[in-house]
Design a protein around this motif. Structure first.
Motif, PDB file in Angstrom:
ATOM      1  N   ILE A   1       0.840  -1.189   0.000  1.00  0.00           N
ATOM      2  CA  ILE A   1       0.000   0.000   0.000  1.00  0.00           C
ATOM      3  C   ILE A   1       0.879   1.243   0.000  1.00  0.00           C
ATOM      4  CG2 ILE A   1      -1.841   1.253   1.176  1.00  0.00           C
ATOM      5  CD1 ILE A   1      -2.891  -1.362   0.579  1.00  0.00           C
ATOM      6  N   PHE A   2       0.568   2.130  -0.922  1.00  0.00           N
ATOM      7  CA  PHE A   2       1.366   3.347  -1.043  1.00  0.00           C
ATOM      8  C   PHE A   2       0.465   4.580  -0.979  1.00  0.00           C
ATOM      9  CE2 PHE A   2       3.819  -0.026  -2.876  1.00  0.00           C
ATOM     10  CZ  PHE A   2       5.136   0.267  -2.547  1.00  0.00           C
ATOM     11  N   VAL A   3       1.110   5.691  -0.622  1.00  0.00           N
ATOM     12  CA  VAL A   3       0.385   6.956  -0.672  1.00  0.00           C
ATOM     13  C   VAL A   3       1.167   7.931  -1.561  1.00  0.00           C
ATOM     14  CG1 VAL A   3       1.437   7.791   1.490  1.00  0.00           C
ATOM     15  CG2 VAL A   3      -0.672   8.838   0.667  1.00  0.00           C
ATOM     16  N   PHE A   4       0.393   8.646  -2.334  1.00  0.00           N
ATOM     17  CA  PHE A   4       0.973   9.672  -3.199  1.00  0.00           C
ATOM     18  C   PHE A   4       0.530  11.018  -2.604  1.00  0.00           C
ATOM     19  CE2 PHE A   4       2.062  10.395  -7.967  1.00  0.00           C
ATOM     20  CZ  PHE A   4       2.518  11.681  -7.712  1.00  0.00           C
ATOM     21  N   PRO A   5       1.388  11.660  -1.794  1.00  0.00           N
ATOM     22  CA  PRO A   5       1.004  12.955  -1.229  1.00  0.00           C
ATOM     23  C   PRO A   5       0.846  13.980  -2.338  1.00  0.00           C
ATOM     24  CG  PRO A   5       2.873  12.026  -0.044  1.00  0.00           C
ATOM     25  CD  PRO A   5       2.722  11.246  -1.318  1.00  0.00           C
ATOM     26  N   ALA A   6      -0.222  14.716  -2.261  1.00  0.00           N
ATOM     27  CA  ALA A   6      -0.494  15.646  -3.355  1.00  0.00           C
ATOM     28  C   ALA A   6      -1.202  16.878  -2.830  1.00  0.00           C
ATOM     29  CB  ALA A   6      -1.345  14.968  -4.431  1.00  0.00           C
ATOM     30  N   ASN A   7      -1.270  17.851  -3.687  1.00  0.00           N
ATOM     31  CA  ASN A   7      -1.806  19.141  -3.277  1.00  0.00           C
ATOM     32  C   ASN A   7      -2.395  19.823  -4.509  1.00  0.00           C
ATOM     33  OD1 ASN A   7      -2.402  21.387  -1.823  1.00  0.00           O
ATOM     34  ND2 ASN A   7      -0.282  22.067  -1.542  1.00  0.00           N
ATOM     35  N   PHE A   8      -3.636  19.444  -4.792  1.00  0.00           N
ATOM     36  CA  PHE A   8      -4.255  20.015  -5.996  1.00  0.00           C
ATOM     37  C   PHE A   8      -5.599  20.664  -5.684  1.00  0.00           C
ATOM     38  CE2 PHE A   8      -4.375  15.218  -6.408  1.00  0.00           C
ATOM     39  CZ  PHE A   8      -5.656  15.032  -5.915  1.00  0.00           C
ATOM     40  N   GLY A   9      -5.703  21.254  -4.472  1.00  0.00           N
ATOM     41  CA  GLY A   9      -6.922  21.986  -4.133  1.00  0.00           C
ATOM     42  C   GLY A   9      -8.130  21.077  -4.072  1.00  0.00           C
ATOM     43  N   TRP A  10      -8.042  20.139  -3.126  1.00  0.00           N
ATOM     44  CA  TRP A  10      -9.072  19.111  -3.051  1.00  0.00           C
ATOM     45  C   TRP A  10     -10.015  19.359  -1.883  1.00  0.00           C
ATOM     46  CZ3 TRP A  10     -10.013  15.818   1.063  1.00  0.00           C
ATOM     47  CH2 TRP A  10     -10.869  14.733   0.829  1.00  0.00           C
ATOM     48  N   SER A  11     -11.293  19.090  -2.093  1.00  0.00           N
ATOM     49  CA  SER A  11     -12.257  19.049  -0.994  1.00  0.00           C
ATOM     50  C   SER A  11     -13.303  18.008  -1.315  1.00  0.00           C
ATOM     51  CB  SER A  11     -12.939  20.405  -0.809  1.00  0.00           C
ATOM     52  OG  SER A  11     -14.048  20.277   0.081  1.00  0.00           O
ATOM     53  N   ASP A  12     -13.767  17.307  -0.296  1.00  0.00           N
ATOM     54  CA  ASP A  12     -14.861  16.372  -0.561  1.00  0.00           C
ATOM     55  C   ASP A  12     -16.207  17.092  -0.537  1.00  0.00           C
ATOM     56  OD1 ASP A  12     -15.545  16.693   2.113  1.00  0.00           O
ATOM     57  OD2 ASP A  12     -15.787  14.559   2.470  1.00  0.00           O
ATOM     58  N   VAL A  13     -16.188  18.384  -0.215  1.00  0.00           N
ATOM     59  CA  VAL A  13     -17.410  19.190  -0.179  1.00  0.00           C
ATOM     60  C   VAL A  13     -18.520  18.382   0.497  1.00  0.00           C
ATOM     61  CG1 VAL A  13     -18.738  20.881  -1.489  1.00  0.00           C
ATOM     62  CG2 VAL A  13     -16.647  19.999  -2.440  1.00  0.00           C
ATOM     63  N   GLY A  14     -18.154  17.833   1.637  1.00  0.00           N
ATOM     64  CA  GLY A  14     -19.068  16.903   2.292  1.00  0.00           C
ATOM     65  C   GLY A  14     -20.147  17.591   3.101  1.00  0.00           C
ATOM     66  N   THR A  15     -19.950  18.873   3.398  1.00  0.00           N
ATOM     67  CA  THR A  15     -20.892  19.570   4.266  1.00  0.00           C
ATOM     68  C   THR A  15     -21.112  20.981   3.737  1.00  0.00           C
ATOM     69  OG1 THR A  15     -19.132  20.465   5.629  1.00  0.00           O
ATOM     70  CG2 THR A  15     -20.017  18.328   6.287  1.00  0.00           C
ATOM     71  N   TRP A  16     -22.160  21.614   4.233  1.00  0.00           N
ATOM     72  CA  TRP A  16     -22.408  23.004   3.877  1.00  0.00           C
ATOM     73  C   TRP A  16     -21.225  23.875   4.301  1.00  0.00           C
ATOM     74  CZ3 TRP A  16     -25.995  24.402   0.599  1.00  0.00           C
ATOM     75  CH2 TRP A  16     -27.134  23.608   0.443  1.00  0.00           C
ATOM     76  N   GLY A  17     -20.648  23.532   5.458  1.00  0.00           N
ATOM     77  CA  GLY A  17     -19.515  24.302   5.948  1.00  0.00           C
ATOM     78  C   GLY A  17     -18.330  24.230   5.002  1.00  0.00           C
TER      79      GLY A  17
END
Lengths: 357, 357
Positions: free
Chosen positions: A269-285
């Motif tokens: 299992i690997f992780v690719f750290p990244a930074n591309f302006g991500w949000s799950d927009v999971g809530t109104w907040g």
């Protein structure tokens, strides 16, 4: 070679969610992924599709969703083959969903290389996103790695799970990719603050990259019950019988997430750290955090909204509704169809309660 | 004789207003008087009509309204003759309205005895109301008096005009009726408080009682221009030509209220102080004051309204709208058709501003 799209690249969009934290904008009849939240003319699932243009050909885009959303998906993504819209007869969390689409794709192309993504996330830096995705696909085309995308945390968010990377263990072939040390459940605030301070913790984006053999093999090992079901259906994939057999057999699957089923157990299992302006927009907040606001901090969606002495609000209507709001600070005002919600932003975790019939 | 209705008794309902302070519930297309504000199944104009049952026969009920509301009136008051619905081609305040209907009624019955009332007020004690009305009609059937109903003030209301009675000057034939000393415009709060302290000040209800000769003669004296217009139309009242001629001539009338035109000038002006639970329900706040509230002081109209941590609010929807409100104190939440208003109750005097296109 700028226009060359690797024919093994496949995109899987998981679009079966109901977005209950976004009520009343998101309803079970028309959940969040199919809504144009930002008023741009593109829905979440369309934006998700759009950001893979040039990386995956439309013929290799797959959507797994619920039967009831089949027509919405065809309508919103008219360029993908109808046969690529896989319909779950019931919700069984992400592992059966991924198993189904993986076996289905493997039957068509055993060399397929997959990106799995939720349908309802936001990415603001699509150029960087594509660079990361292509790099990760390159990696999994040559290895049996399971790659997750880890988002560099920008705040001590308690609404996301975290991935702890072993930053001493970069992959030999791709220096941006690291072994995963452990997965962490949604933390409390104190823990989240610690995570943010340390460098090796990343938000779990729920975006995975692997080749189809890798995920099928992992599922065979860790979820033999689920695997047997989809293995047995090999003769019917792509035939008239597929839906009928899926309807019969899919409900037999254990309901389990891919994280529990595979991520937290598998070795490679690997992780690719990244930074591309991500949000799950999971809530109104979270919408309020990422969407454009006026000078008083109000995020407004709607064609005829007027605010007086109102600040830090999310005012959201998807219709030609005339809305006048006076004297509110820090509220959600959300209206859709036959429902109106007014509540404090800080109380939005109670929306499930509010929306219960 | 309990069922005897004096055939000279006539009721005039003035229903041309637009109820702008009640936006968005009240709109120019469907103003307040035609709305079932309390959710009882009866609109204001219907309640107004209902409270004269047994006092005025339906054949003698007249409605003066705007052309655009003709169909609504026929629909809501199906028992009154269509010819009794008089249509103003434009708004000219109350004096021309009353002049028109007075000449019209006089042409039919020179002995008519009239009650003039706005269409959109609330009366809670209808038994007492009927006693007062019958008593006043008895008085004006025998005198040339102009009688206004004065409401005993229950608070220093600055939204009403006041009538100062000369309590030393009761009428000889009806000890409940007094000469008017003066009419007072809407006062400021300090003045209103003084008025309430003294005994001789009453709210001007806008309900008038007089016989038709009295008002016609008064208008001839004080408004000869307006009077000439309606006098000249005597040959056409009740004929096919009436509406056409009204459409031509009514706009020529000066725009002036009956209070300015007659009340403040005429000699034989009386006030009948009364107390029958009256409100002009002119604002959301007044609705909040008179309508039933829940234990947190919320006045709710709507079939599917749920409140959490909400108090002292008016939540009003006329539709099958599902409304969830959390965390509001002292607000109006009003929704109708394509409009939603949320504002502080204490800011409701700005509703005209809010509702401007």
């Amino acid at each position: 070679m700028g226009d060359f799209i690797n024919p093994n690249n496949n995109l899987v969009i998981m679009a079966g969610g109901v977005g209950s934290r976004f009520w009343p904008m998101s309803t079970t009849d028309y959940p969040k992924q199919f809504i144009d939240v930002f008023g741009t003319g593109r829905t979440f699932i369309q934006m998700t599709y759009d950001r893979f243009k040039g990386v995956v050909s439309p013929d290799n885009v797959w959507v797994v969703t619920s039967e009831k959303y089949a027509d919405i998906v065809s309508e919103q993504l008219p360029d993908i083959p109808k046969g690529n819209i896989l319909l779950e007869p019931c919700r069984r969390n992400t592992a059966p969903c991924i198993a189904y689409v993986s076996w289905r794709i493997k039957a068509k192309n055993p060399k397929a290389n997959l990106v799995i993504t939720p349908a309802d996330h936001l990415v603001t830096d699509v150029v960087e996103f594509q660079r990361v995705i292509k790099s990760a696909l390159g990696f999994t085309s040559e290895t049996d790695a399971i790659v997750t995308l880890g988002m560099t945390p920008t705040r001590p968010e308690t609404g996301y799970g975290y991935i702890q990377a072993d930053l001493q263990e970069a992959s030999l072939s791709n220096k941006e990719i690291f072994r995963v040390d452990s997965f962490k459940e949604k933390p409390d605030l104190a823990t989240a603050k610690e995570y943010v301070k340390k460098k090796e913790f990343y938000w779990n984006s729920g975006i995975f990259i692997w080749n189809v053999s890798t995920i099928v093999n992992a599922l065979r090992i860790y979820e033999p019950g689920i695997s047997r079901i989809f293995e047995n259906l090999l003769p019917v994939y792509g035939t008239d019988k597929e839906q009928e057999m899926i309807n019969k057999n899919f409900p037999l699957c254990e309901s389990i997430s891919i994280d529990y089923a595979v991520m937290e157990k598998a070795e490679e299992i690997f992780v690719f750290p990244a930074n591309f302006g991500w949000s799950d927009v999971g809530t109104w907040g979270s919408l309020h955090t990422i969407a454009p606001v006026d000078k008083n901090g109000n995020n407004i969606i709607g064609n005829n909204v007027r605010l007086y002495e109102t600040s830090n609000c999310v005012v959201h209507t998807t219709e030609e509704k005339r809305v006048v709001v006076q004297g509110l600070d820090g509220y959600i005002v959300a209206e859709k169809g036959d429902t109106l919600l007014i509540c404090k932003l800080e109380e939005e975790q109670r929306i499930k309660e509010f929306s219960a019939e």
